[in-house]
Design an enzyme around this catalytic site. Sequence first.
Site, PDB file in Angstrom:
ATOM      1  N   ALA A  66       0.809  -1.305   0.121  1.00  0.00           N
ATOM      2  CA  ALA A  66      -0.117  -0.151   0.089  1.00  0.00           C
ATOM      3  C   ALA A  66       0.921   1.259   0.190  1.00  0.00           C
ATOM      4  CB  ALA A  66      -0.834   0.096   1.096  1.00  0.00           C
ATOM      5  N   ALA A  67       1.901   1.260   0.457  1.00  0.00           N
ATOM      6  CA  ALA A  67       2.845   2.555   0.559  1.00  0.00           C
ATOM      7  C   ALA A  67       3.044   2.986  -0.758  1.00  0.00           C
ATOM      8  CB  ALA A  67       4.172   2.354   1.612  1.00  0.00           C
ATOM      9  N   PRO A  68       3.125   4.328  -0.837  1.00  0.00           N
ATOM     10  CA  PRO A  68       3.170   5.482   0.220  1.00  0.00           C
ATOM     11  C   PRO A  68       1.582   5.730   0.484  1.00  0.00           C
ATOM     12  CG  PRO A  68       3.670   6.467  -1.944  1.00  0.00           C
ATOM     13  CD  PRO A  68       3.797   5.084  -2.299  1.00  0.00           C
ATOM     14  N   GLY A  69       0.760   5.251  -0.415  1.00  0.00           N
ATOM     15  CA  GLY A  69      -0.849   5.433   0.183  1.00  0.00           C
ATOM     16  C   GLY A  69      -1.629   6.066  -0.946  1.00  0.00           C
ATOM     17  N   LYS A  71      -2.981   4.842  -3.855  1.00  0.00           N
ATOM     18  CA  LYS A  71      -3.834   4.078  -4.362  1.00  0.00           C
ATOM     19  C   LYS A  71      -4.813   3.820  -3.273  1.00  0.00           C
ATOM     20  CE  LYS A  71      -1.122   2.380  -8.372  1.00  0.00           C
ATOM     21  NZ  LYS A  71      -0.028   2.818  -8.078  1.00  0.00           N
ATOM     22  N   GLU A  89       1.774  -2.931   4.233  1.00  0.00           N
ATOM     23  CA  GLU A  89       2.856  -2.464   3.597  1.00  0.00           C
ATOM     24  C   GLU A  89       4.127  -3.292   4.373  1.00  0.00           C
ATOM     25  OE1 GLU A  89       5.967  -1.270   1.903  1.00  0.00           O
ATOM     26  OE2 GLU A  89       4.264  -0.928   1.009  1.00  0.00           O
ATOM     27  N   ASP A 120       5.016  -9.059   4.979  1.00  0.00           N
ATOM     28  CA  ASP A 120       5.379  -9.635   3.585  1.00  0.00           C
ATOM     29  C   ASP A 120       3.697 -10.288   3.363  1.00  0.00           C
ATOM     30  OD1 ASP A 120       5.636 -10.477   1.281  1.00  0.00           O
ATOM     31  OD2 ASP A 120       7.341 -11.770   1.890  1.00  0.00           O
ATOM     32  N   ASP A 138      -0.349  -3.203  -6.351  1.00  0.00           N
ATOM     33  CA  ASP A 138       0.680  -2.728  -7.005  1.00  0.00           C
ATOM     34  C   ASP A 138       1.968  -3.018  -6.453  1.00  0.00           C
ATOM     35  OD1 ASP A 138       1.902  -0.854  -8.210  1.00  0.00           O
ATOM     36  OD2 ASP A 138       1.380   1.037  -6.878  1.00  0.00           O
ATOM     37  N   CYS A 191       4.665  -0.388 -12.083  1.00  0.00           N
ATOM     38  CA  CYS A 191       5.168   0.913 -12.928  1.00  0.00           C
ATOM     39  C   CYS A 191       6.519   0.452 -13.699  1.00  0.00           C
ATOM     40  CB  CYS A 191       5.697   1.884 -11.923  1.00  0.00           C
ATOM     41  SG  CYS A 191       6.803   1.819 -10.647  1.00  0.00           S
TER      42      CYS A 191
END
Length: 277
Positions: A66-69, A71, A89, A120, A138, A191
Amino acid sequence: MKQTFEEYYSTLFGNRWPSLKNSLSEDGIHATLCCGKEAYYLDPASLCAALCLPLKEKECIADLCAAPGGKSLVTALGMEQTAHLDANERSTSRKARLVTVLDQTLNEELRNRITVTCSDAAPWCRTKSECYDAILLDAPCSSERHVLADPKYLGQWTPSRIKSLAMEQWALLSCAWRLLKRGGHVLYATCALNPTENDGVVNRLLKKFDDAVLLEHSQIRDTFCQRLKAQEGFISCEKVDLLSLFDSAEQTQYGLHVLPDTAFGCGPLYFCVIAKS
Protein backbone atom coordinates in the site's frame (compact mmCIF):
# COMPACT_ATOMS: atom_id res chain seq x y z
CA MET A 1 29.64 -9.28 -21.24
CA LYS A 2 27.05 -7.64 -19.02
CA GLN A 3 23.99 -6.47 -20.90
CA THR A 4 23.38 -2.83 -20.13
CA PHE A 5 20.11 -1.12 -19.32
CA GLU A 6 20.32 0.82 -22.58
CA GLU A 7 20.86 -2.30 -24.68
CA TYR A 8 18.04 -4.19 -23.00
CA TYR A 9 15.39 -1.51 -23.46
CA SER A 10 16.58 -0.53 -26.92
CA THR A 11 15.98 -4.13 -27.96
CA LEU A 12 12.59 -4.16 -26.23
CA PHE A 13 11.23 -0.91 -27.66
CA GLY A 14 13.28 -0.48 -30.85
CA ASN A 15 13.08 2.93 -32.52
CA ARG A 16 10.63 4.08 -29.87
CA TRP A 17 13.17 3.85 -27.05
CA PRO A 18 14.86 7.29 -27.44
CA SER A 19 11.56 9.18 -27.16
CA LEU A 20 10.32 6.95 -24.36
CA LYS A 21 13.57 7.30 -22.46
CA ASN A 22 13.45 11.08 -22.87
CA SER A 23 9.89 11.22 -21.53
CA LEU A 24 10.93 9.12 -18.53
CA SER A 25 13.61 11.66 -17.69
CA GLU A 26 11.22 14.60 -17.68
CA ASP A 27 9.27 15.79 -14.66
CA GLY A 28 5.87 14.13 -14.49
CA ILE A 29 2.55 15.83 -13.79
CA HIS A 30 0.33 15.22 -10.80
CA ALA A 31 -3.32 14.71 -9.93
CA THR A 32 -4.69 15.97 -6.62
CA LEU A 33 -6.83 14.16 -4.07
CA CYS A 34 -8.72 16.38 -1.61
CA CYS A 35 -10.52 14.35 1.02
CA GLY A 36 -11.38 17.10 3.51
CA LYS A 37 -7.95 17.49 5.10
CA GLU A 38 -4.52 17.85 3.48
CA ALA A 39 -4.25 17.38 -0.28
CA TYR A 40 -2.36 14.39 -1.67
CA TYR A 41 -0.55 14.40 -5.03
CA LEU A 42 0.04 11.37 -7.23
CA ASP A 43 0.77 10.37 -10.81
CA PRO A 44 -2.48 10.55 -12.80
CA ALA A 45 -1.68 7.11 -14.24
CA SER A 46 -1.73 5.61 -10.75
CA LEU A 47 -5.04 7.33 -10.12
CA CYS A 48 -6.49 5.92 -13.34
CA ALA A 49 -5.39 2.39 -12.47
CA ALA A 50 -6.83 2.52 -8.94
CA LEU A 51 -10.17 3.73 -10.31
CA CYS A 52 -10.48 0.55 -12.37
CA LEU A 53 -10.95 -1.81 -9.41
CA PRO A 54 -14.68 -2.63 -9.10
CA LEU A 55 -15.89 -1.76 -5.58
CA LYS A 56 -19.66 -2.07 -5.88
CA GLU A 57 -20.97 -4.39 -3.15
CA LYS A 58 -17.40 -5.09 -2.00
CA GLU A 59 -17.25 -5.19 1.80
CA CYS A 60 -13.76 -6.52 2.57
CA ILE A 61 -10.99 -4.91 0.50
CA ALA A 62 -7.20 -5.21 0.66
CA ASP A 63 -4.27 -3.21 -0.66
CA LEU A 64 -1.38 -5.64 -0.27
CA CYS A 65 1.53 -3.28 -1.07
CA ALA A 66 0.00 0.00 0.00
CA ALA A 67 2.77 2.55 0.63
CA PRO A 68 3.09 5.41 0.07
CA GLY A 69 -0.70 5.44 0.06
CA GLY A 70 -2.07 7.08 -3.07
CA LYS A 71 -3.92 4.04 -4.39
CA SER A 72 -5.19 3.26 -0.88
CA LEU A 73 -6.70 6.74 -0.72
CA VAL A 74 -8.38 6.33 -4.11
CA THR A 75 -9.72 2.95 -3.03
CA ALA A 76 -10.94 4.22 0.35
CA LEU A 77 -12.79 7.09 -1.29
CA GLY A 78 -14.58 4.63 -3.57
CA MET A 79 -15.66 2.21 -0.84
CA GLU A 80 -19.28 1.75 0.09
CA GLN A 81 -20.24 3.05 3.53
CA THR A 82 -20.05 -0.35 5.24
CA ALA A 83 -16.82 -1.49 3.58
CA HIS A 84 -13.42 -1.90 5.25
CA LEU A 85 -9.90 -1.67 3.79
CA ASP A 86 -6.83 -3.57 4.99
CA ALA A 87 -3.80 -1.56 3.86
CA ASN A 88 -0.58 -3.56 4.18
CA GLU A 89 3.07 -2.60 3.68
CA ARG A 90 6.03 -4.87 4.40
CA SER A 91 8.59 -2.09 5.00
CA THR A 92 8.50 -0.56 8.47
CA SER A 93 9.61 2.87 7.26
CA ARG A 94 7.21 2.87 4.33
CA LYS A 95 4.40 1.69 6.59
CA ALA A 96 5.04 4.73 8.79
CA ARG A 97 4.75 6.93 5.70
CA LEU A 98 1.48 5.19 4.78
CA VAL A 99 0.00 5.85 8.22
CA THR A 100 0.99 9.52 8.00
CA VAL A 101 -0.63 9.88 4.59
CA LEU A 102 -3.88 8.27 5.72
CA ASP A 103 -4.00 10.27 8.97
CA GLN A 104 -3.29 13.59 7.29
CA THR A 105 -5.60 13.11 4.32
CA LEU A 106 -8.76 11.26 5.37
CA ASN A 107 -11.60 12.31 7.63
CA GLU A 108 -12.03 10.39 10.86
CA GLU A 109 -14.98 8.26 9.75
CA LEU A 110 -13.18 6.96 6.66
CA ARG A 111 -9.83 6.59 8.41
CA ASN A 112 -11.47 4.39 11.05
CA ARG A 113 -12.48 1.93 8.34
CA ILE A 114 -8.86 1.30 7.34
CA THR A 115 -6.58 -1.10 9.19
CA VAL A 116 -2.84 -0.76 8.51
CA THR A 117 -0.57 -3.79 8.84
CA CYS A 118 3.14 -4.36 8.29
CA SER A 119 4.17 -7.71 6.83
CA ASP A 120 5.11 -9.53 3.67
CA ALA A 121 1.72 -10.36 2.12
CA ALA A 122 3.02 -13.28 0.02
CA PRO A 123 2.60 -15.91 2.81
CA TRP A 124 -0.85 -14.72 3.96
CA CYS A 125 -2.59 -17.46 2.00
CA ARG A 126 -0.96 -20.09 4.24
CA THR A 127 -3.24 -19.12 7.10
CA LYS A 128 -6.37 -17.77 5.38
CA SER A 129 -8.22 -17.95 2.08
CA GLU A 130 -11.12 -16.37 0.18
CA CYS A 131 -11.53 -13.54 2.67
CA TYR A 132 -11.50 -10.43 0.42
CA ASP A 133 -14.04 -9.18 -2.10
CA ALA A 134 -11.50 -6.96 -3.91
CA ILE A 135 -7.71 -6.75 -3.82
CA LEU A 136 -5.36 -4.10 -5.13
CA LEU A 137 -1.82 -5.34 -5.76
CA ASP A 138 0.60 -2.64 -6.87
CA ALA A 139 3.60 -4.95 -6.79
CA PRO A 140 7.26 -4.01 -6.22
CA CYS A 141 8.86 -3.71 -9.65
CA SER A 142 11.82 -2.53 -11.72
CA SER A 143 10.57 1.07 -11.66
CA GLU A 144 12.76 2.03 -14.61
CA ARG A 145 11.88 5.71 -14.29
CA HIS A 146 13.59 5.78 -10.90
CA VAL A 147 16.53 3.66 -12.11
CA LEU A 148 17.20 6.16 -14.89
CA ALA A 149 17.14 9.01 -12.37
CA ASP A 150 19.81 7.47 -10.12
CA PRO A 151 23.28 6.77 -11.61
CA LYS A 152 24.06 4.37 -8.77
CA TYR A 153 21.10 2.08 -9.51
CA LEU A 154 21.54 2.49 -13.25
CA GLY A 155 25.11 1.22 -12.96
CA GLN A 156 24.00 -1.77 -10.87
CA TRP A 157 21.15 -2.79 -13.18
CA THR A 158 21.13 -6.30 -14.69
CA PRO A 159 18.45 -8.37 -16.48
CA SER A 160 18.56 -10.85 -13.58
CA ARG A 161 16.87 -8.23 -11.40
CA ILE A 162 13.82 -8.42 -13.64
CA LYS A 163 13.63 -12.20 -13.21
CA SER A 164 13.92 -11.91 -9.42
CA LEU A 165 11.20 -9.29 -9.27
CA ALA A 166 8.90 -11.36 -11.49
CA MET A 167 9.24 -14.25 -9.04
CA GLU A 168 8.35 -11.95 -6.16
CA GLN A 169 5.40 -10.53 -8.09
CA TRP A 170 4.15 -14.04 -8.84
CA ALA A 171 4.30 -14.97 -5.15
CA LEU A 172 2.20 -11.93 -4.30
CA LEU A 173 -0.31 -12.35 -7.14
CA SER A 174 -0.85 -16.07 -6.57
CA CYS A 175 -1.37 -15.38 -2.87
CA ALA A 176 -3.80 -12.58 -3.67
CA TRP A 177 -5.75 -15.00 -5.84
CA ARG A 178 -6.12 -17.46 -2.98
CA LEU A 179 -7.23 -14.63 -0.68
CA LEU A 180 -9.93 -13.52 -3.12
CA LYS A 181 -13.55 -14.60 -2.75
CA ARG A 182 -15.58 -16.03 -5.62
CA GLY A 183 -17.00 -13.15 -7.62
CA GLY A 184 -14.22 -10.84 -6.47
CA HIS A 185 -11.65 -8.85 -8.43
CA VAL A 186 -7.88 -8.33 -8.29
CA LEU A 187 -6.27 -5.28 -9.83
CA TYR A 188 -2.63 -6.09 -10.60
CA ALA A 189 -0.36 -3.12 -11.32
CA THR A 190 3.30 -2.22 -11.68
CA CYS A 191 5.23 0.83 -12.84
CA ALA A 192 7.53 -1.44 -14.88
CA LEU A 193 8.19 -1.08 -18.59
CA ASN A 194 9.12 -4.68 -19.35
CA PRO A 195 6.45 -7.31 -20.14
CA THR A 196 8.09 -9.95 -17.95
CA GLU A 197 6.80 -8.17 -14.86
CA ASN A 198 3.46 -7.29 -16.42
CA ASP A 199 1.72 -9.62 -18.86
CA GLY A 200 4.26 -12.32 -18.01
CA VAL A 201 3.09 -12.56 -14.39
CA VAL A 202 -0.59 -12.39 -15.37
CA ASN A 203 -0.06 -15.11 -17.97
CA ARG A 204 1.25 -17.40 -15.24
CA LEU A 205 -1.89 -16.78 -13.16
CA LEU A 206 -4.21 -17.52 -16.07
CA LYS A 207 -2.41 -20.78 -16.82
CA LYS A 208 -2.50 -21.98 -13.21
CA PHE A 209 -6.03 -21.02 -12.20
CA ASP A 210 -9.01 -22.00 -14.36
CA ASP A 211 -11.28 -19.60 -12.46
CA ALA A 212 -9.25 -16.51 -13.45
CA VAL A 213 -11.10 -14.38 -16.01
CA LEU A 214 -9.74 -11.16 -17.46
CA LEU A 215 -12.11 -8.21 -17.58
CA GLU A 216 -12.56 -6.89 -21.10
CA HIS A 217 -11.41 -3.38 -21.96
CA SER A 218 -14.99 -2.11 -22.16
CA GLN A 219 -15.75 -3.47 -18.68
CA ILE A 220 -12.67 -1.81 -17.21
CA ARG A 221 -13.52 1.47 -18.91
CA ASP A 222 -17.07 1.34 -17.56
CA THR A 223 -15.79 0.85 -14.01
CA PHE A 224 -13.30 3.67 -14.46
CA CYS A 225 -15.98 6.08 -15.73
CA GLN A 226 -18.42 5.17 -12.97
CA ARG A 227 -15.89 5.59 -10.19
CA LEU A 228 -14.44 8.77 -11.69
CA LYS A 229 -17.89 10.33 -11.79
CA ALA A 230 -18.67 9.24 -8.22
CA GLN A 231 -15.38 10.68 -6.92
CA GLU A 232 -15.15 13.81 -9.04
CA GLY A 233 -15.53 16.05 -6.00
CA PHE A 234 -12.36 14.59 -4.50
CA ILE A 235 -10.17 14.41 -7.62
CA SER A 236 -8.67 17.09 -9.83
CA CYS A 237 -6.05 17.12 -12.56
CA GLU A 238 -5.53 20.44 -14.31
CA LYS A 239 -3.01 19.37 -16.96
CA VAL A 240 -4.71 16.30 -18.40
CA ASP A 241 -8.24 15.01 -18.80
CA LEU A 242 -8.38 11.72 -16.93
CA LEU A 243 -10.68 9.99 -19.39
CA SER A 244 -8.35 11.00 -22.24
CA LEU A 245 -5.47 9.62 -20.20
CA PHE A 246 -7.28 6.31 -19.71
CA ASP A 247 -8.02 6.12 -23.42
CA SER A 248 -4.35 6.75 -24.21
CA ALA A 249 -3.35 3.55 -22.42
CA GLU A 250 -1.99 0.95 -24.82
CA GLN A 251 -3.65 -2.45 -24.81
CA THR A 252 -1.29 -5.35 -24.15
CA GLN A 253 -2.19 -9.03 -24.37
CA TYR A 254 -3.81 -8.97 -20.94
CA GLY A 255 -3.91 -5.40 -19.65
CA LEU A 256 -3.35 -1.72 -20.26
CA HIS A 257 -0.05 0.17 -20.25
CA VAL A 258 0.21 3.90 -19.73
CA LEU A 259 3.51 5.05 -21.25
CA PRO A 260 4.67 8.65 -20.84
CA ASP A 261 5.71 9.33 -24.42
CA THR A 262 2.09 8.85 -25.57
CA ALA A 263 0.23 9.62 -22.31
CA PHE A 264 0.95 13.28 -21.56
CA GLY A 265 4.08 12.43 -19.54
CA CYS A 266 2.18 10.17 -17.10
CA GLY A 267 3.30 6.71 -16.03
CA PRO A 268 4.67 4.27 -16.80
CA LEU A 269 1.89 2.21 -15.25
CA TYR A 270 0.70 -1.26 -16.25
CA PHE A 271 -2.54 -2.69 -14.89
CA CYS A 272 -5.14 -5.36 -15.50
CA VAL A 273 -8.28 -6.49 -13.69
CA ILE A 274 -8.98 -10.19 -13.12
CA ALA A 275 -12.26 -11.66 -11.88
CA LYS A 276 -12.59 -14.91 -9.91
CA SER A 277 -15.43 -16.92 -11.39
